[in-house]
Write a protein that holds these residues in place. Structure first.
Motif, short mmCIF file in Angstrom:
data_model
loop_
_atom_site.label_atom_id
_atom_site.label_comp_id
_atom_site.label_asym_id
_atom_site.label_seq_id
_atom_site.Cartn_x
_atom_site.Cartn_y
_atom_site.Cartn_z
N LEU A 150 10.00 10.00 -1.24
CA LEU A 150 9.00 9.26 -0.46
C LEU A 150 9.04 7.77 -0.80
CD1 LEU A 150 6.69 9.62 1.55
CD2 LEU A 150 5.16 9.78 -0.39
N GLY A 177 8.19 12.73 -4.76
CA GLY A 177 7.72 11.38 -4.99
C GLY A 177 8.84 10.35 -4.89
N LEU A 183 9.74 4.89 2.01
CA LEU A 183 8.75 3.87 2.31
C LEU A 183 9.24 2.48 1.95
CD1 LEU A 183 5.52 5.75 1.24
CD2 LEU A 183 6.40 5.35 3.54
N LEU A 209 1.69 9.50 -5.90
CA LEU A 209 2.23 10.84 -5.76
C LEU A 209 3.24 11.13 -6.86
CD1 LEU A 209 2.68 13.47 -4.19
CD2 LEU A 209 4.45 12.28 -2.91
N ALA A 210 4.14 10.15 -7.05
CA ALA A 210 5.17 10.35 -8.06
C ALA A 210 4.55 10.54 -9.44
CB ALA A 210 6.13 9.18 -8.07
N LEU A 267 0.86 4.12 -2.91
CA LEU A 267 0.53 5.52 -2.66
C LEU A 267 1.66 6.44 -3.06
CD1 LEU A 267 -1.20 4.99 0.79
CD2 LEU A 267 -2.30 5.61 -1.36
N ALA A 268 2.87 6.01 -2.76
CA ALA A 268 4.01 6.81 -3.16
C ALA A 268 4.08 6.92 -4.68
CB ALA A 268 5.30 6.20 -2.62
N LEU A 285 0.52 8.68 5.56
CA LEU A 285 1.45 7.61 5.90
C LEU A 285 2.49 8.20 6.83
CD1 LEU A 285 2.32 6.51 2.25
CD2 LEU A 285 0.54 5.55 3.69
N LEU A 344 0.80 -1.22 0.00
CA LEU A 344 0.00 0.00 0.00
C LEU A 344 0.84 1.28 0.00
CD1 LEU A 344 -2.81 1.24 0.08
CD2 LEU A 344 -2.78 1.01 2.57
N PRO A 345 1.81 1.39 0.92
CA PRO A 345 2.62 2.61 0.90
C PRO A 345 3.32 2.82 -0.43
CG PRO A 345 3.01 1.37 2.91
CD PRO A 345 2.22 0.50 2.02
N LEU A 346 3.79 1.74 -1.00
CA LEU A 346 4.49 1.88 -2.27
C LEU A 346 3.54 2.36 -3.36
CD1 LEU A 346 6.70 -1.33 -2.13
CD2 LEU A 346 7.47 1.04 -1.96
#
Lengths: 384, 264
Positions: free
Chosen positions: B12, B9, B16, A16-17, A12-13, B216, A8-10
């Motif tokens: 981050l 991005g 993460l 964003l990217a 989401l990141a 997060l 999930l974090p990946l």
């Protein structure tokens, strides 16, 4: 579950990217569609412009007239010409189209007479003329105990503070002339800061109604306009000088001053442009603006395209100006001098030999131009 | 996509990825913590009242937070703000542009779902947030018109959190909230003033006001009484009443939280 948590974090990141901000907010519309640019202007005014009904303007018909040259415009200049011509049909100085290198605005009022020359006033009528600290007004003396204020614009800020300084330095004057001729407006709040110094109590001086819906006669309920005391108060008689070049915030200022019992307006009728402008931006970078409200006097009358008539009408002439005479200021000074005769205790030091009756009668009975006019306005305010 | 967005991005993603690879451990302990958050807020807004164009930019943010947590619940209060300049694709020589300021106050209460044992646990609760965005729009016309726009919302968000411990001293939190009830103030033209004076605060329907708040955070215990927290947060808002208002705010932040009292 653990894998999902890791993923999930990946994800989401990555979102964003990938620039999800642009995706969610939306991209800019194309600036090359001239028909769409025209339609934005037309629709904006259709929804927000305030004077369609009062000016009897058939906006749909104007769309039909100008949409063809707008869509067929081969250049941005041709498009601007079409939009500018459509906006000019509104006959409103608060309607403009700003394009690089050219501003489209209504010029029908440009030939109205002004008969005002600030240099003449400053050279021949006013002594000890000074700038207030914020530069919003100039002040001096038009006679030994008559102060003179010149407010050329209501743009910027610091008006109240400037007037407080002026009043402090004009200590001892018995009357004040506030010259707002050729003042095209600015911010209504600035005018109210000035009027507050002459207000004895809170008084309603009018109301505004905004366009509030798709129909051209959809408006908000009246929103009351009030002038209230503030800052260093001047309680003596005040004469406001007006002419045909006074517009917008200056007319709001005159409306506010007219309800004050110590104020007389001398000069010519104001322009008659009260519409508070709404500024908008086009996708190609042009900006435009138009009136969004109707302002009313305390009796519910709209003076749009009419103007505010003064208490004492004086227009002046080019010939008088050439001969070094400012007819409006001459008239104001003459009234102030007359008024000083009527002021108990002042006659001996001012003009010995004046009419005895004016010594006896109370000030208010003689100076009817101000007192009775203002009283009648105040009565209407109370009644409303 | 701006270069700043791309850089943030990538940073981050790297952070993460490192955090996700860490070994599990029990989630962060109880106690009362005071945190100071600094970071970069990437703002992207489109307000149809102001312009058909999208405006974006970055601004430093500052937030003060207080968190108290027990065995099965957590209460967090946050106050913060950011201020920066937004530009459009047409901005030249500083205009058109927007000077933007954002402020927020939030209170969040969540409780553990289920036993809460192990390295991972779910929490659910609600967040009450009050947010204000004020913008002075500098138009490119010769008279230099400056018009103020603002968007104010007070919202109740049902909120879900997922916490997982990583390593001996690390905890990751993923949090999602969606507004269920909201009051919105968006003064413009006839909505700017009322007979009562101020612009009206209106109840926003679910269809007119939508949004999401996703964050997060990876917290690393420093010594016995402080946490270092790397965070990312995205807040999306959309208000459709007349002209549409859309905003997306991304924040990449670094926080230092100090334990005031209670168990580490």
């Amino acid at each position: 579950m653990g894998g999902a948590v890791k993923g999930l974090p990946l994800a989401l990141a990555g979102l964003l990217a990938a620039g999800c901000g642009s995706f969610l907010v939306g991209s800019d519309p194309a600036a090359t569609d001239r028909g769409a640019v025209f339609e934005q202007v037309w629709q904006d005014l259709d929804r927000h412009y305030s004077f369609f009904v009062s000016k009897g303007i058939d906006w749909d018909s104007l769309h039909d007239v100008y949409v063809v040259p707008a869509r067929q415009a081969a250049t941005d200049r041709a498009l601007a010409d079409a939009i500018g011509a459509m906006l000019a049909e509104l006959r409103d100085v608060h309607v403009d189209l700003f394009t690089p290198g050219r501003t489209y605005r209504y010029t029908g009022y440009d030939s109205l007479p002004a008969f005002f020359d600030p240099q003449l006033v400053h050279a021949q009528y006013v002594t000890d003329l000074r700038n207030a600290p914020n530069g919003r007004l100039q002040f001096g003396r038009a006679a030994s105990d008559v102060g003179y204020l010149w407010i050329p614009s209501f743009g910027g800020s610091g008006f109240g503070a400037d007037l407080d300084v002026a009043l402090a330095q004009l200590a001892g004057v018995r009357a004040l002339i506030v010259d707002v001729r050729n003042n095209g407006g600015g911010n209504n709040q600035n005018g109210l800061e000035i009027a507050a110094r002459f207000a004895d109590r809170s008084r309603t001086y009018g109301a505004v109604r905004y366009r509030s819906g798709p129909r051209h006669d959809d408006f908000t309920p009246p929103l009351t306009l009030t002038v209230s005391p503030g800052g260093r108060r001047f309680s003596g008689p005040v004469t406001v000088l007006t002419n045909r070049r006074d517009a917008s915030s200056t007319e709001d200022f005159v409306l506010a001053m007219r309800v004050l019992p110590t104020v007389t307006v001398v000069g010519d009728t104001t322009l008659g442009a009260f519409g508070n402008p709404l500024t908008r931006e086009l996708v190609n970078g042009w900006t435009y603006r138009f009136s969004q409200w109707i302002e009313y006097g305390p009796d519910g009358t709209s003076y749009e395209a009419i103007g505010l008539a003064p208490g004492v009408w004086v227009r002046g002439s080019a010939a008088e100006l050439q001969n070094g005479h400012d007819a409006i200021l001459d008239s104001a000074l003459a009234r102030v001098m007359t008024m000083r005769f009527s002021t108990p205790g002042r006659i001996r030091s001012m003009r010995p030999g004046g009419p005895l009756v004016r010594l006896v009668l109370p000030y208010r009975w003689i100076y009817t131009g101000t007192s009775f006019c203002s009283a009648s306005v105040a009565a209407r305010v109370s009644a409303s | 996509m701006s270069r700043t967005h791309r850089t943030v991005g990538l940073i981050l993603t790297a952070l993460l990825t490192l955090a996700a690879g860490a070994r599990g451990q029990e989630v962060a302990g109880r106690g009362h913590r005071l945190g100071l958050v600094t970071g970069l807020l990437l703002m992207s807004e489109h307000d149809g009242n102001a312009s058909p164009l999208r405006y974006g930019g970055s601004a430093p943010l500052l937030q003060l937070g207080y968190v108290t947590r027990g065995a099965r619940s957590r209460l967090a209060i946050r106050v913060g703000g950011a201020r920066g300049t937004l530009t459009s694709s047409l901005t030249m020589s500083g205009v058109p542009s927007e000077h933007a300021a954002q402020h927020w106050i939030e209170a969040q209460y969540v409780r553990v779902l289920g036993s809460g044992a192990g390295t991972m646990r779910w929490l659910a609760g609600a967040t009450v947030s009050v947010r204000g965005s004020a913008r002075d729009h500098f138009y490119a016309d010769p008279s230099g018109d400056v018009v103020s726009f603002s968007f104010f919302s007070a919202a109740l968000d049902p909120t879900v959190l997922l916490e997982r411990a990583f390593g001996q001293r690390g905890t990751m939190t993923v949090e999602l909230g969606v507004p269920l009830l909201a009051l919105v103030r968006r003064p413009y033209s006839d909505e700017r003033v009322t007979a009562a004076g101020a612009a009206p605060l209106r109840v926003a329907s679910l269809s007119s006001f939508t949004g999401a708040d996703l964050s997060l955070a990876y917290a690393r215990l420093l010594g016995r009484s402080a946490d270092l927290i790397v965070g990312y947060r995205a807040i999306v808002q959309r208000h459709a009443s007349g002209a549409t208002y859309r905003s997306v705010n991304h924040a990449l932040s670094l926080a230092l939280a100090v334990r005031l009292w209670g168990a580490p």
